[in-house]
Design an enzyme around this catalytic site. Structure first.
Site, PDB file in Angstrom:
ATOM      1  CE1 TYR A 103      43.651  39.932  43.313  1.00 32.69           C
ATOM      2  CE2 TYR A 103      41.827  41.310  44.031  1.00 32.69           C
ATOM      3  CZ  TYR A 103      42.631  40.821  43.018  1.00 32.69           C
ATOM      4  OH  TYR A 103      42.419  41.213  41.720  1.00 32.69           O
TER       5      TYR A 103
ATOM      6  CB  SER B 136      41.467  44.916  42.184  1.00 29.52           C
ATOM      7  OG  SER B 136      40.188  44.344  42.432  1.00 29.52           O
TER       8      SER B 136
HETATM    9  P1  NAD Z   1      45.328  35.981  34.724  1.00 26.22           P
HETATM   10  O1  NAD Z   1      45.461  34.815  35.634  1.00 26.22           O
HETATM   11  O2  NAD Z   1      44.723  35.827  33.380  1.00 26.22           O
HETATM   12  O3  NAD Z   1      46.733  36.688  34.491  1.00 26.22           O
HETATM   13  C1  NAD Z   1      47.694  36.788  35.480  1.00 26.22           C
HETATM   14  C2  NAD Z   1      49.033  36.899  34.815  1.00 26.22           C
HETATM   15  O4  NAD Z   1      50.037  36.971  35.827  1.00 26.22           O
HETATM   16  C3  NAD Z   1      49.389  35.677  33.944  1.00 26.22           C
HETATM   17  O5  NAD Z   1      50.126  36.095  32.821  1.00 26.22           O
HETATM   18  C4  NAD Z   1      50.264  34.856  34.880  1.00 26.22           C
HETATM   19  O6  NAD Z   1      51.156  33.984  34.193  1.00 26.22           O
HETATM   20  C5  NAD Z   1      51.005  35.972  35.581  1.00 26.22           C
HETATM   21  N1  NAD Z   1      51.635  35.566  36.814  1.00 26.22           N
HETATM   22  C6  NAD Z   1      51.104  34.943  37.886  1.00 26.22           C
HETATM   23  N2  NAD Z   1      52.061  34.728  38.816  1.00 26.22           N
HETATM   24  C7  NAD Z   1      53.206  35.251  38.319  1.00 26.22           C
HETATM   25  C8  NAD Z   1      54.536  35.347  38.803  1.00 26.22           C
HETATM   26  N3  NAD Z   1      54.887  34.870  40.003  1.00 26.22           N
HETATM   27  N4  NAD Z   1      55.464  35.925  38.022  1.00 26.22           N
HETATM   28  C9  NAD Z   1      55.129  36.403  36.779  1.00 26.22           C
HETATM   29  N5  NAD Z   1      53.887  36.336  36.284  1.00 26.22           N
HETATM   30  C10 NAD Z   1      52.951  35.768  37.043  1.00 26.22           C
HETATM   31  O7  NAD Z   1      44.551  37.068  35.594  1.00 26.22           O
HETATM   32  P2  NAD Z   1      43.941  38.501  35.268  1.00 26.22           P
HETATM   33  O8  NAD Z   1      42.550  38.460  35.743  1.00 26.22           O
HETATM   34  O9  NAD Z   1      44.233  38.936  33.896  1.00 26.22           O
HETATM   35  O10 NAD Z   1      44.761  39.376  36.312  1.00 26.22           O
HETATM   36  C11 NAD Z   1      45.654  40.408  35.952  1.00 26.22           C
HETATM   37  C12 NAD Z   1      45.637  41.467  37.015  1.00 26.22           C
HETATM   38  O11 NAD Z   1      44.352  42.074  37.073  1.00 26.22           O
HETATM   39  C13 NAD Z   1      45.930  40.941  38.425  1.00 26.22           C
HETATM   40  O12 NAD Z   1      46.755  41.852  39.115  1.00 26.22           O
HETATM   41  C14 NAD Z   1      44.550  40.897  39.049  1.00 26.22           C
HETATM   42  O13 NAD Z   1      44.607  41.012  40.437  1.00 26.22           O
HETATM   43  C15 NAD Z   1      43.915  42.095  38.406  1.00 26.22           C
HETATM   44  N6  NAD Z   1      42.456  42.101  38.440  1.00 26.22           N
HETATM   45  C16 NAD Z   1      41.730  41.107  37.851  1.00 26.22           C
HETATM   46  C17 NAD Z   1      40.344  41.156  37.908  1.00 26.22           C
HETATM   47  C18 NAD Z   1      39.480  40.123  37.271  1.00 26.22           C
HETATM   48  O14 NAD Z   1      38.257  40.158  37.482  1.00 26.22           O
HETATM   49  N7  NAD Z   1      39.996  39.219  36.490  1.00 26.22           N
HETATM   50  C19 NAD Z   1      39.704  42.210  38.568  1.00 26.22           C
HETATM   51  C20 NAD Z   1      40.475  43.197  39.153  1.00 26.22           C
HETATM   52  C21 NAD Z   1      41.848  43.135  39.074  1.00 26.22           C
END
Ligand code: NAD
Length: 256
Positions: A151, A138
């Site tokens: 985080y 991130s």
């Molecule tokens: P999201 O909530 O859409 O997806 C998260 C995924 O992780 C889902 O498929 C969920 O079921 C899964 N998950 C959660 N807990 C779990 C567990 N214990 N075991 C297995 N699967 C699990 O969120 P996202 O925004 O797509 O996030 C994906 C990644 O991107 C994360 O690592 C997040 O930190 C990172 N990220 C997101 C953003 C943003 O703005 N959305 C920015 C930077 C980084």
């Protein structure tokens, strides 16, 4: 480009993980999906792209379940060539109010799971002398924001793990790099938009603008499709010597 390769993407039932899985499927890779919630919809989306797809519901906070998932992937498709460590959760609170169990689960899911999946994927990648490990960190792996202690600590850890993985395999065909998105409008961020809307008495659209305005100079969300394209680049021959980078796609967030 990735025909015959297998990509395992953790946390790929929604959001960024699903976007990356679709981009890799479009390049011909077999896909192993993981995550909670509905798996049938995402499986159908990948299959519609002509890729072979399987799903394992491992809880990424549990080492034994990660081991079972890696074995399932190898049994199903032969081996994992591309590992995308993407599963992640968020919790927002000041340090003195931060629930201890939330700290533990954020570190386990966002950081420790990447260590387990990586250590389990490396032996087969070494045997093939080819592999791609992509860690979805991130912009919070590069800079901090208040109220996101677990985080930010986990994501800085992921960037560190990325560099060590890249160095330990630097003379091989295995690369490891991190992707560092700014705001992406996924369920994880929608929760933060909802919280802002409720706290400030704003509409959904107004709350999105406030969220972007606080951090992201472009005033635009990065999309899962854009992040998928970056993952495809990391898997391409052009990226053979891209090793240990933490590449932000953040609308200028970290440039400030
Ligand atoms: P999201 O909530 O859409 O997806 C998260 C995924 O992780 C889902 O498929 C969920 O079921 C899964 N998950 C959660 N807990 C779990 C567990 N214990 N075991 C297995 N699967 C699990 O969120 P996202 O925004 O797509 O996030 C994906 C990644 O991107 C994360 O690592 C997040 O930190 C990172 N990220 C997101 C953003 C943003 O703005 N959305 C920015 C930077 C980084």
């Amino acid at each position: 480009m990735l025909k015959g390769k297998t990509a395992l993407v953790t946390g790929s039932t929604s959001g960024i993980g699903l976007g990356i899985a679709k981009a890799l499927a479009q390049q011909g890779a077999n896909i192993v999906l993981n995550g909670f919630g509905d798996a049938e919809g995402p499986k159908a989306e990948i299959a519609a792209l002509g890729a072979k797809v399987a799903y394992h519901g491992a809880d990424m906070s549990k080492a034994s379940e990660i081991e079972a998932m890696m074995k399932f992937a190898a049994d199903t498709f032969g081996r994992v060539d591309i590992l995308v460590n993407n599963a992640g959760i968020q919790h927002v609170a000041r340090i003195e109010d931060f629930p201890v169990e939330r700290w533990d689960s954020i570190i386990a899911i966002n950081l420790t799971s990447a260590f387990h999946a990586t250590r389990l994927a490396l032996p087969a990648m070494k045997q093939a002398n080819w592999g791609r490990i992509i860690n979805v960190a991130s912009v919070h792996g590069l800079v901090a924001s208040a109220e996101k202690s677990a985080y930010v600590a986990a994501k800085h850890g992921v960037v560190g793990l990325t560099k060590v993985t890249a160095l330990e395999n630097a003379t091989s065909g295995i690369t490891c790099n991190a992707i560092c998105p700014g705001w992406v409008l996924t369920p994880l961020v929608q929760k933060q938009v909802d919280a802002k809307a409720a706290a400030m008495g704003l509409s959904n659209e107004e709350a999105k603008k406030v969220l972007l305005g606080e951090k992201e100079p472009s005033m635009q969300f990065t999309t899962p499709e854009e992040l998928g394209a970056l993952a495809v680049f990391f898997c391409s021959p052009a990226a053979n010597n891209v090793r240990g980078v933490a590449w932000n796609m953040d609308g200028g967030w970290a440039a400030q």
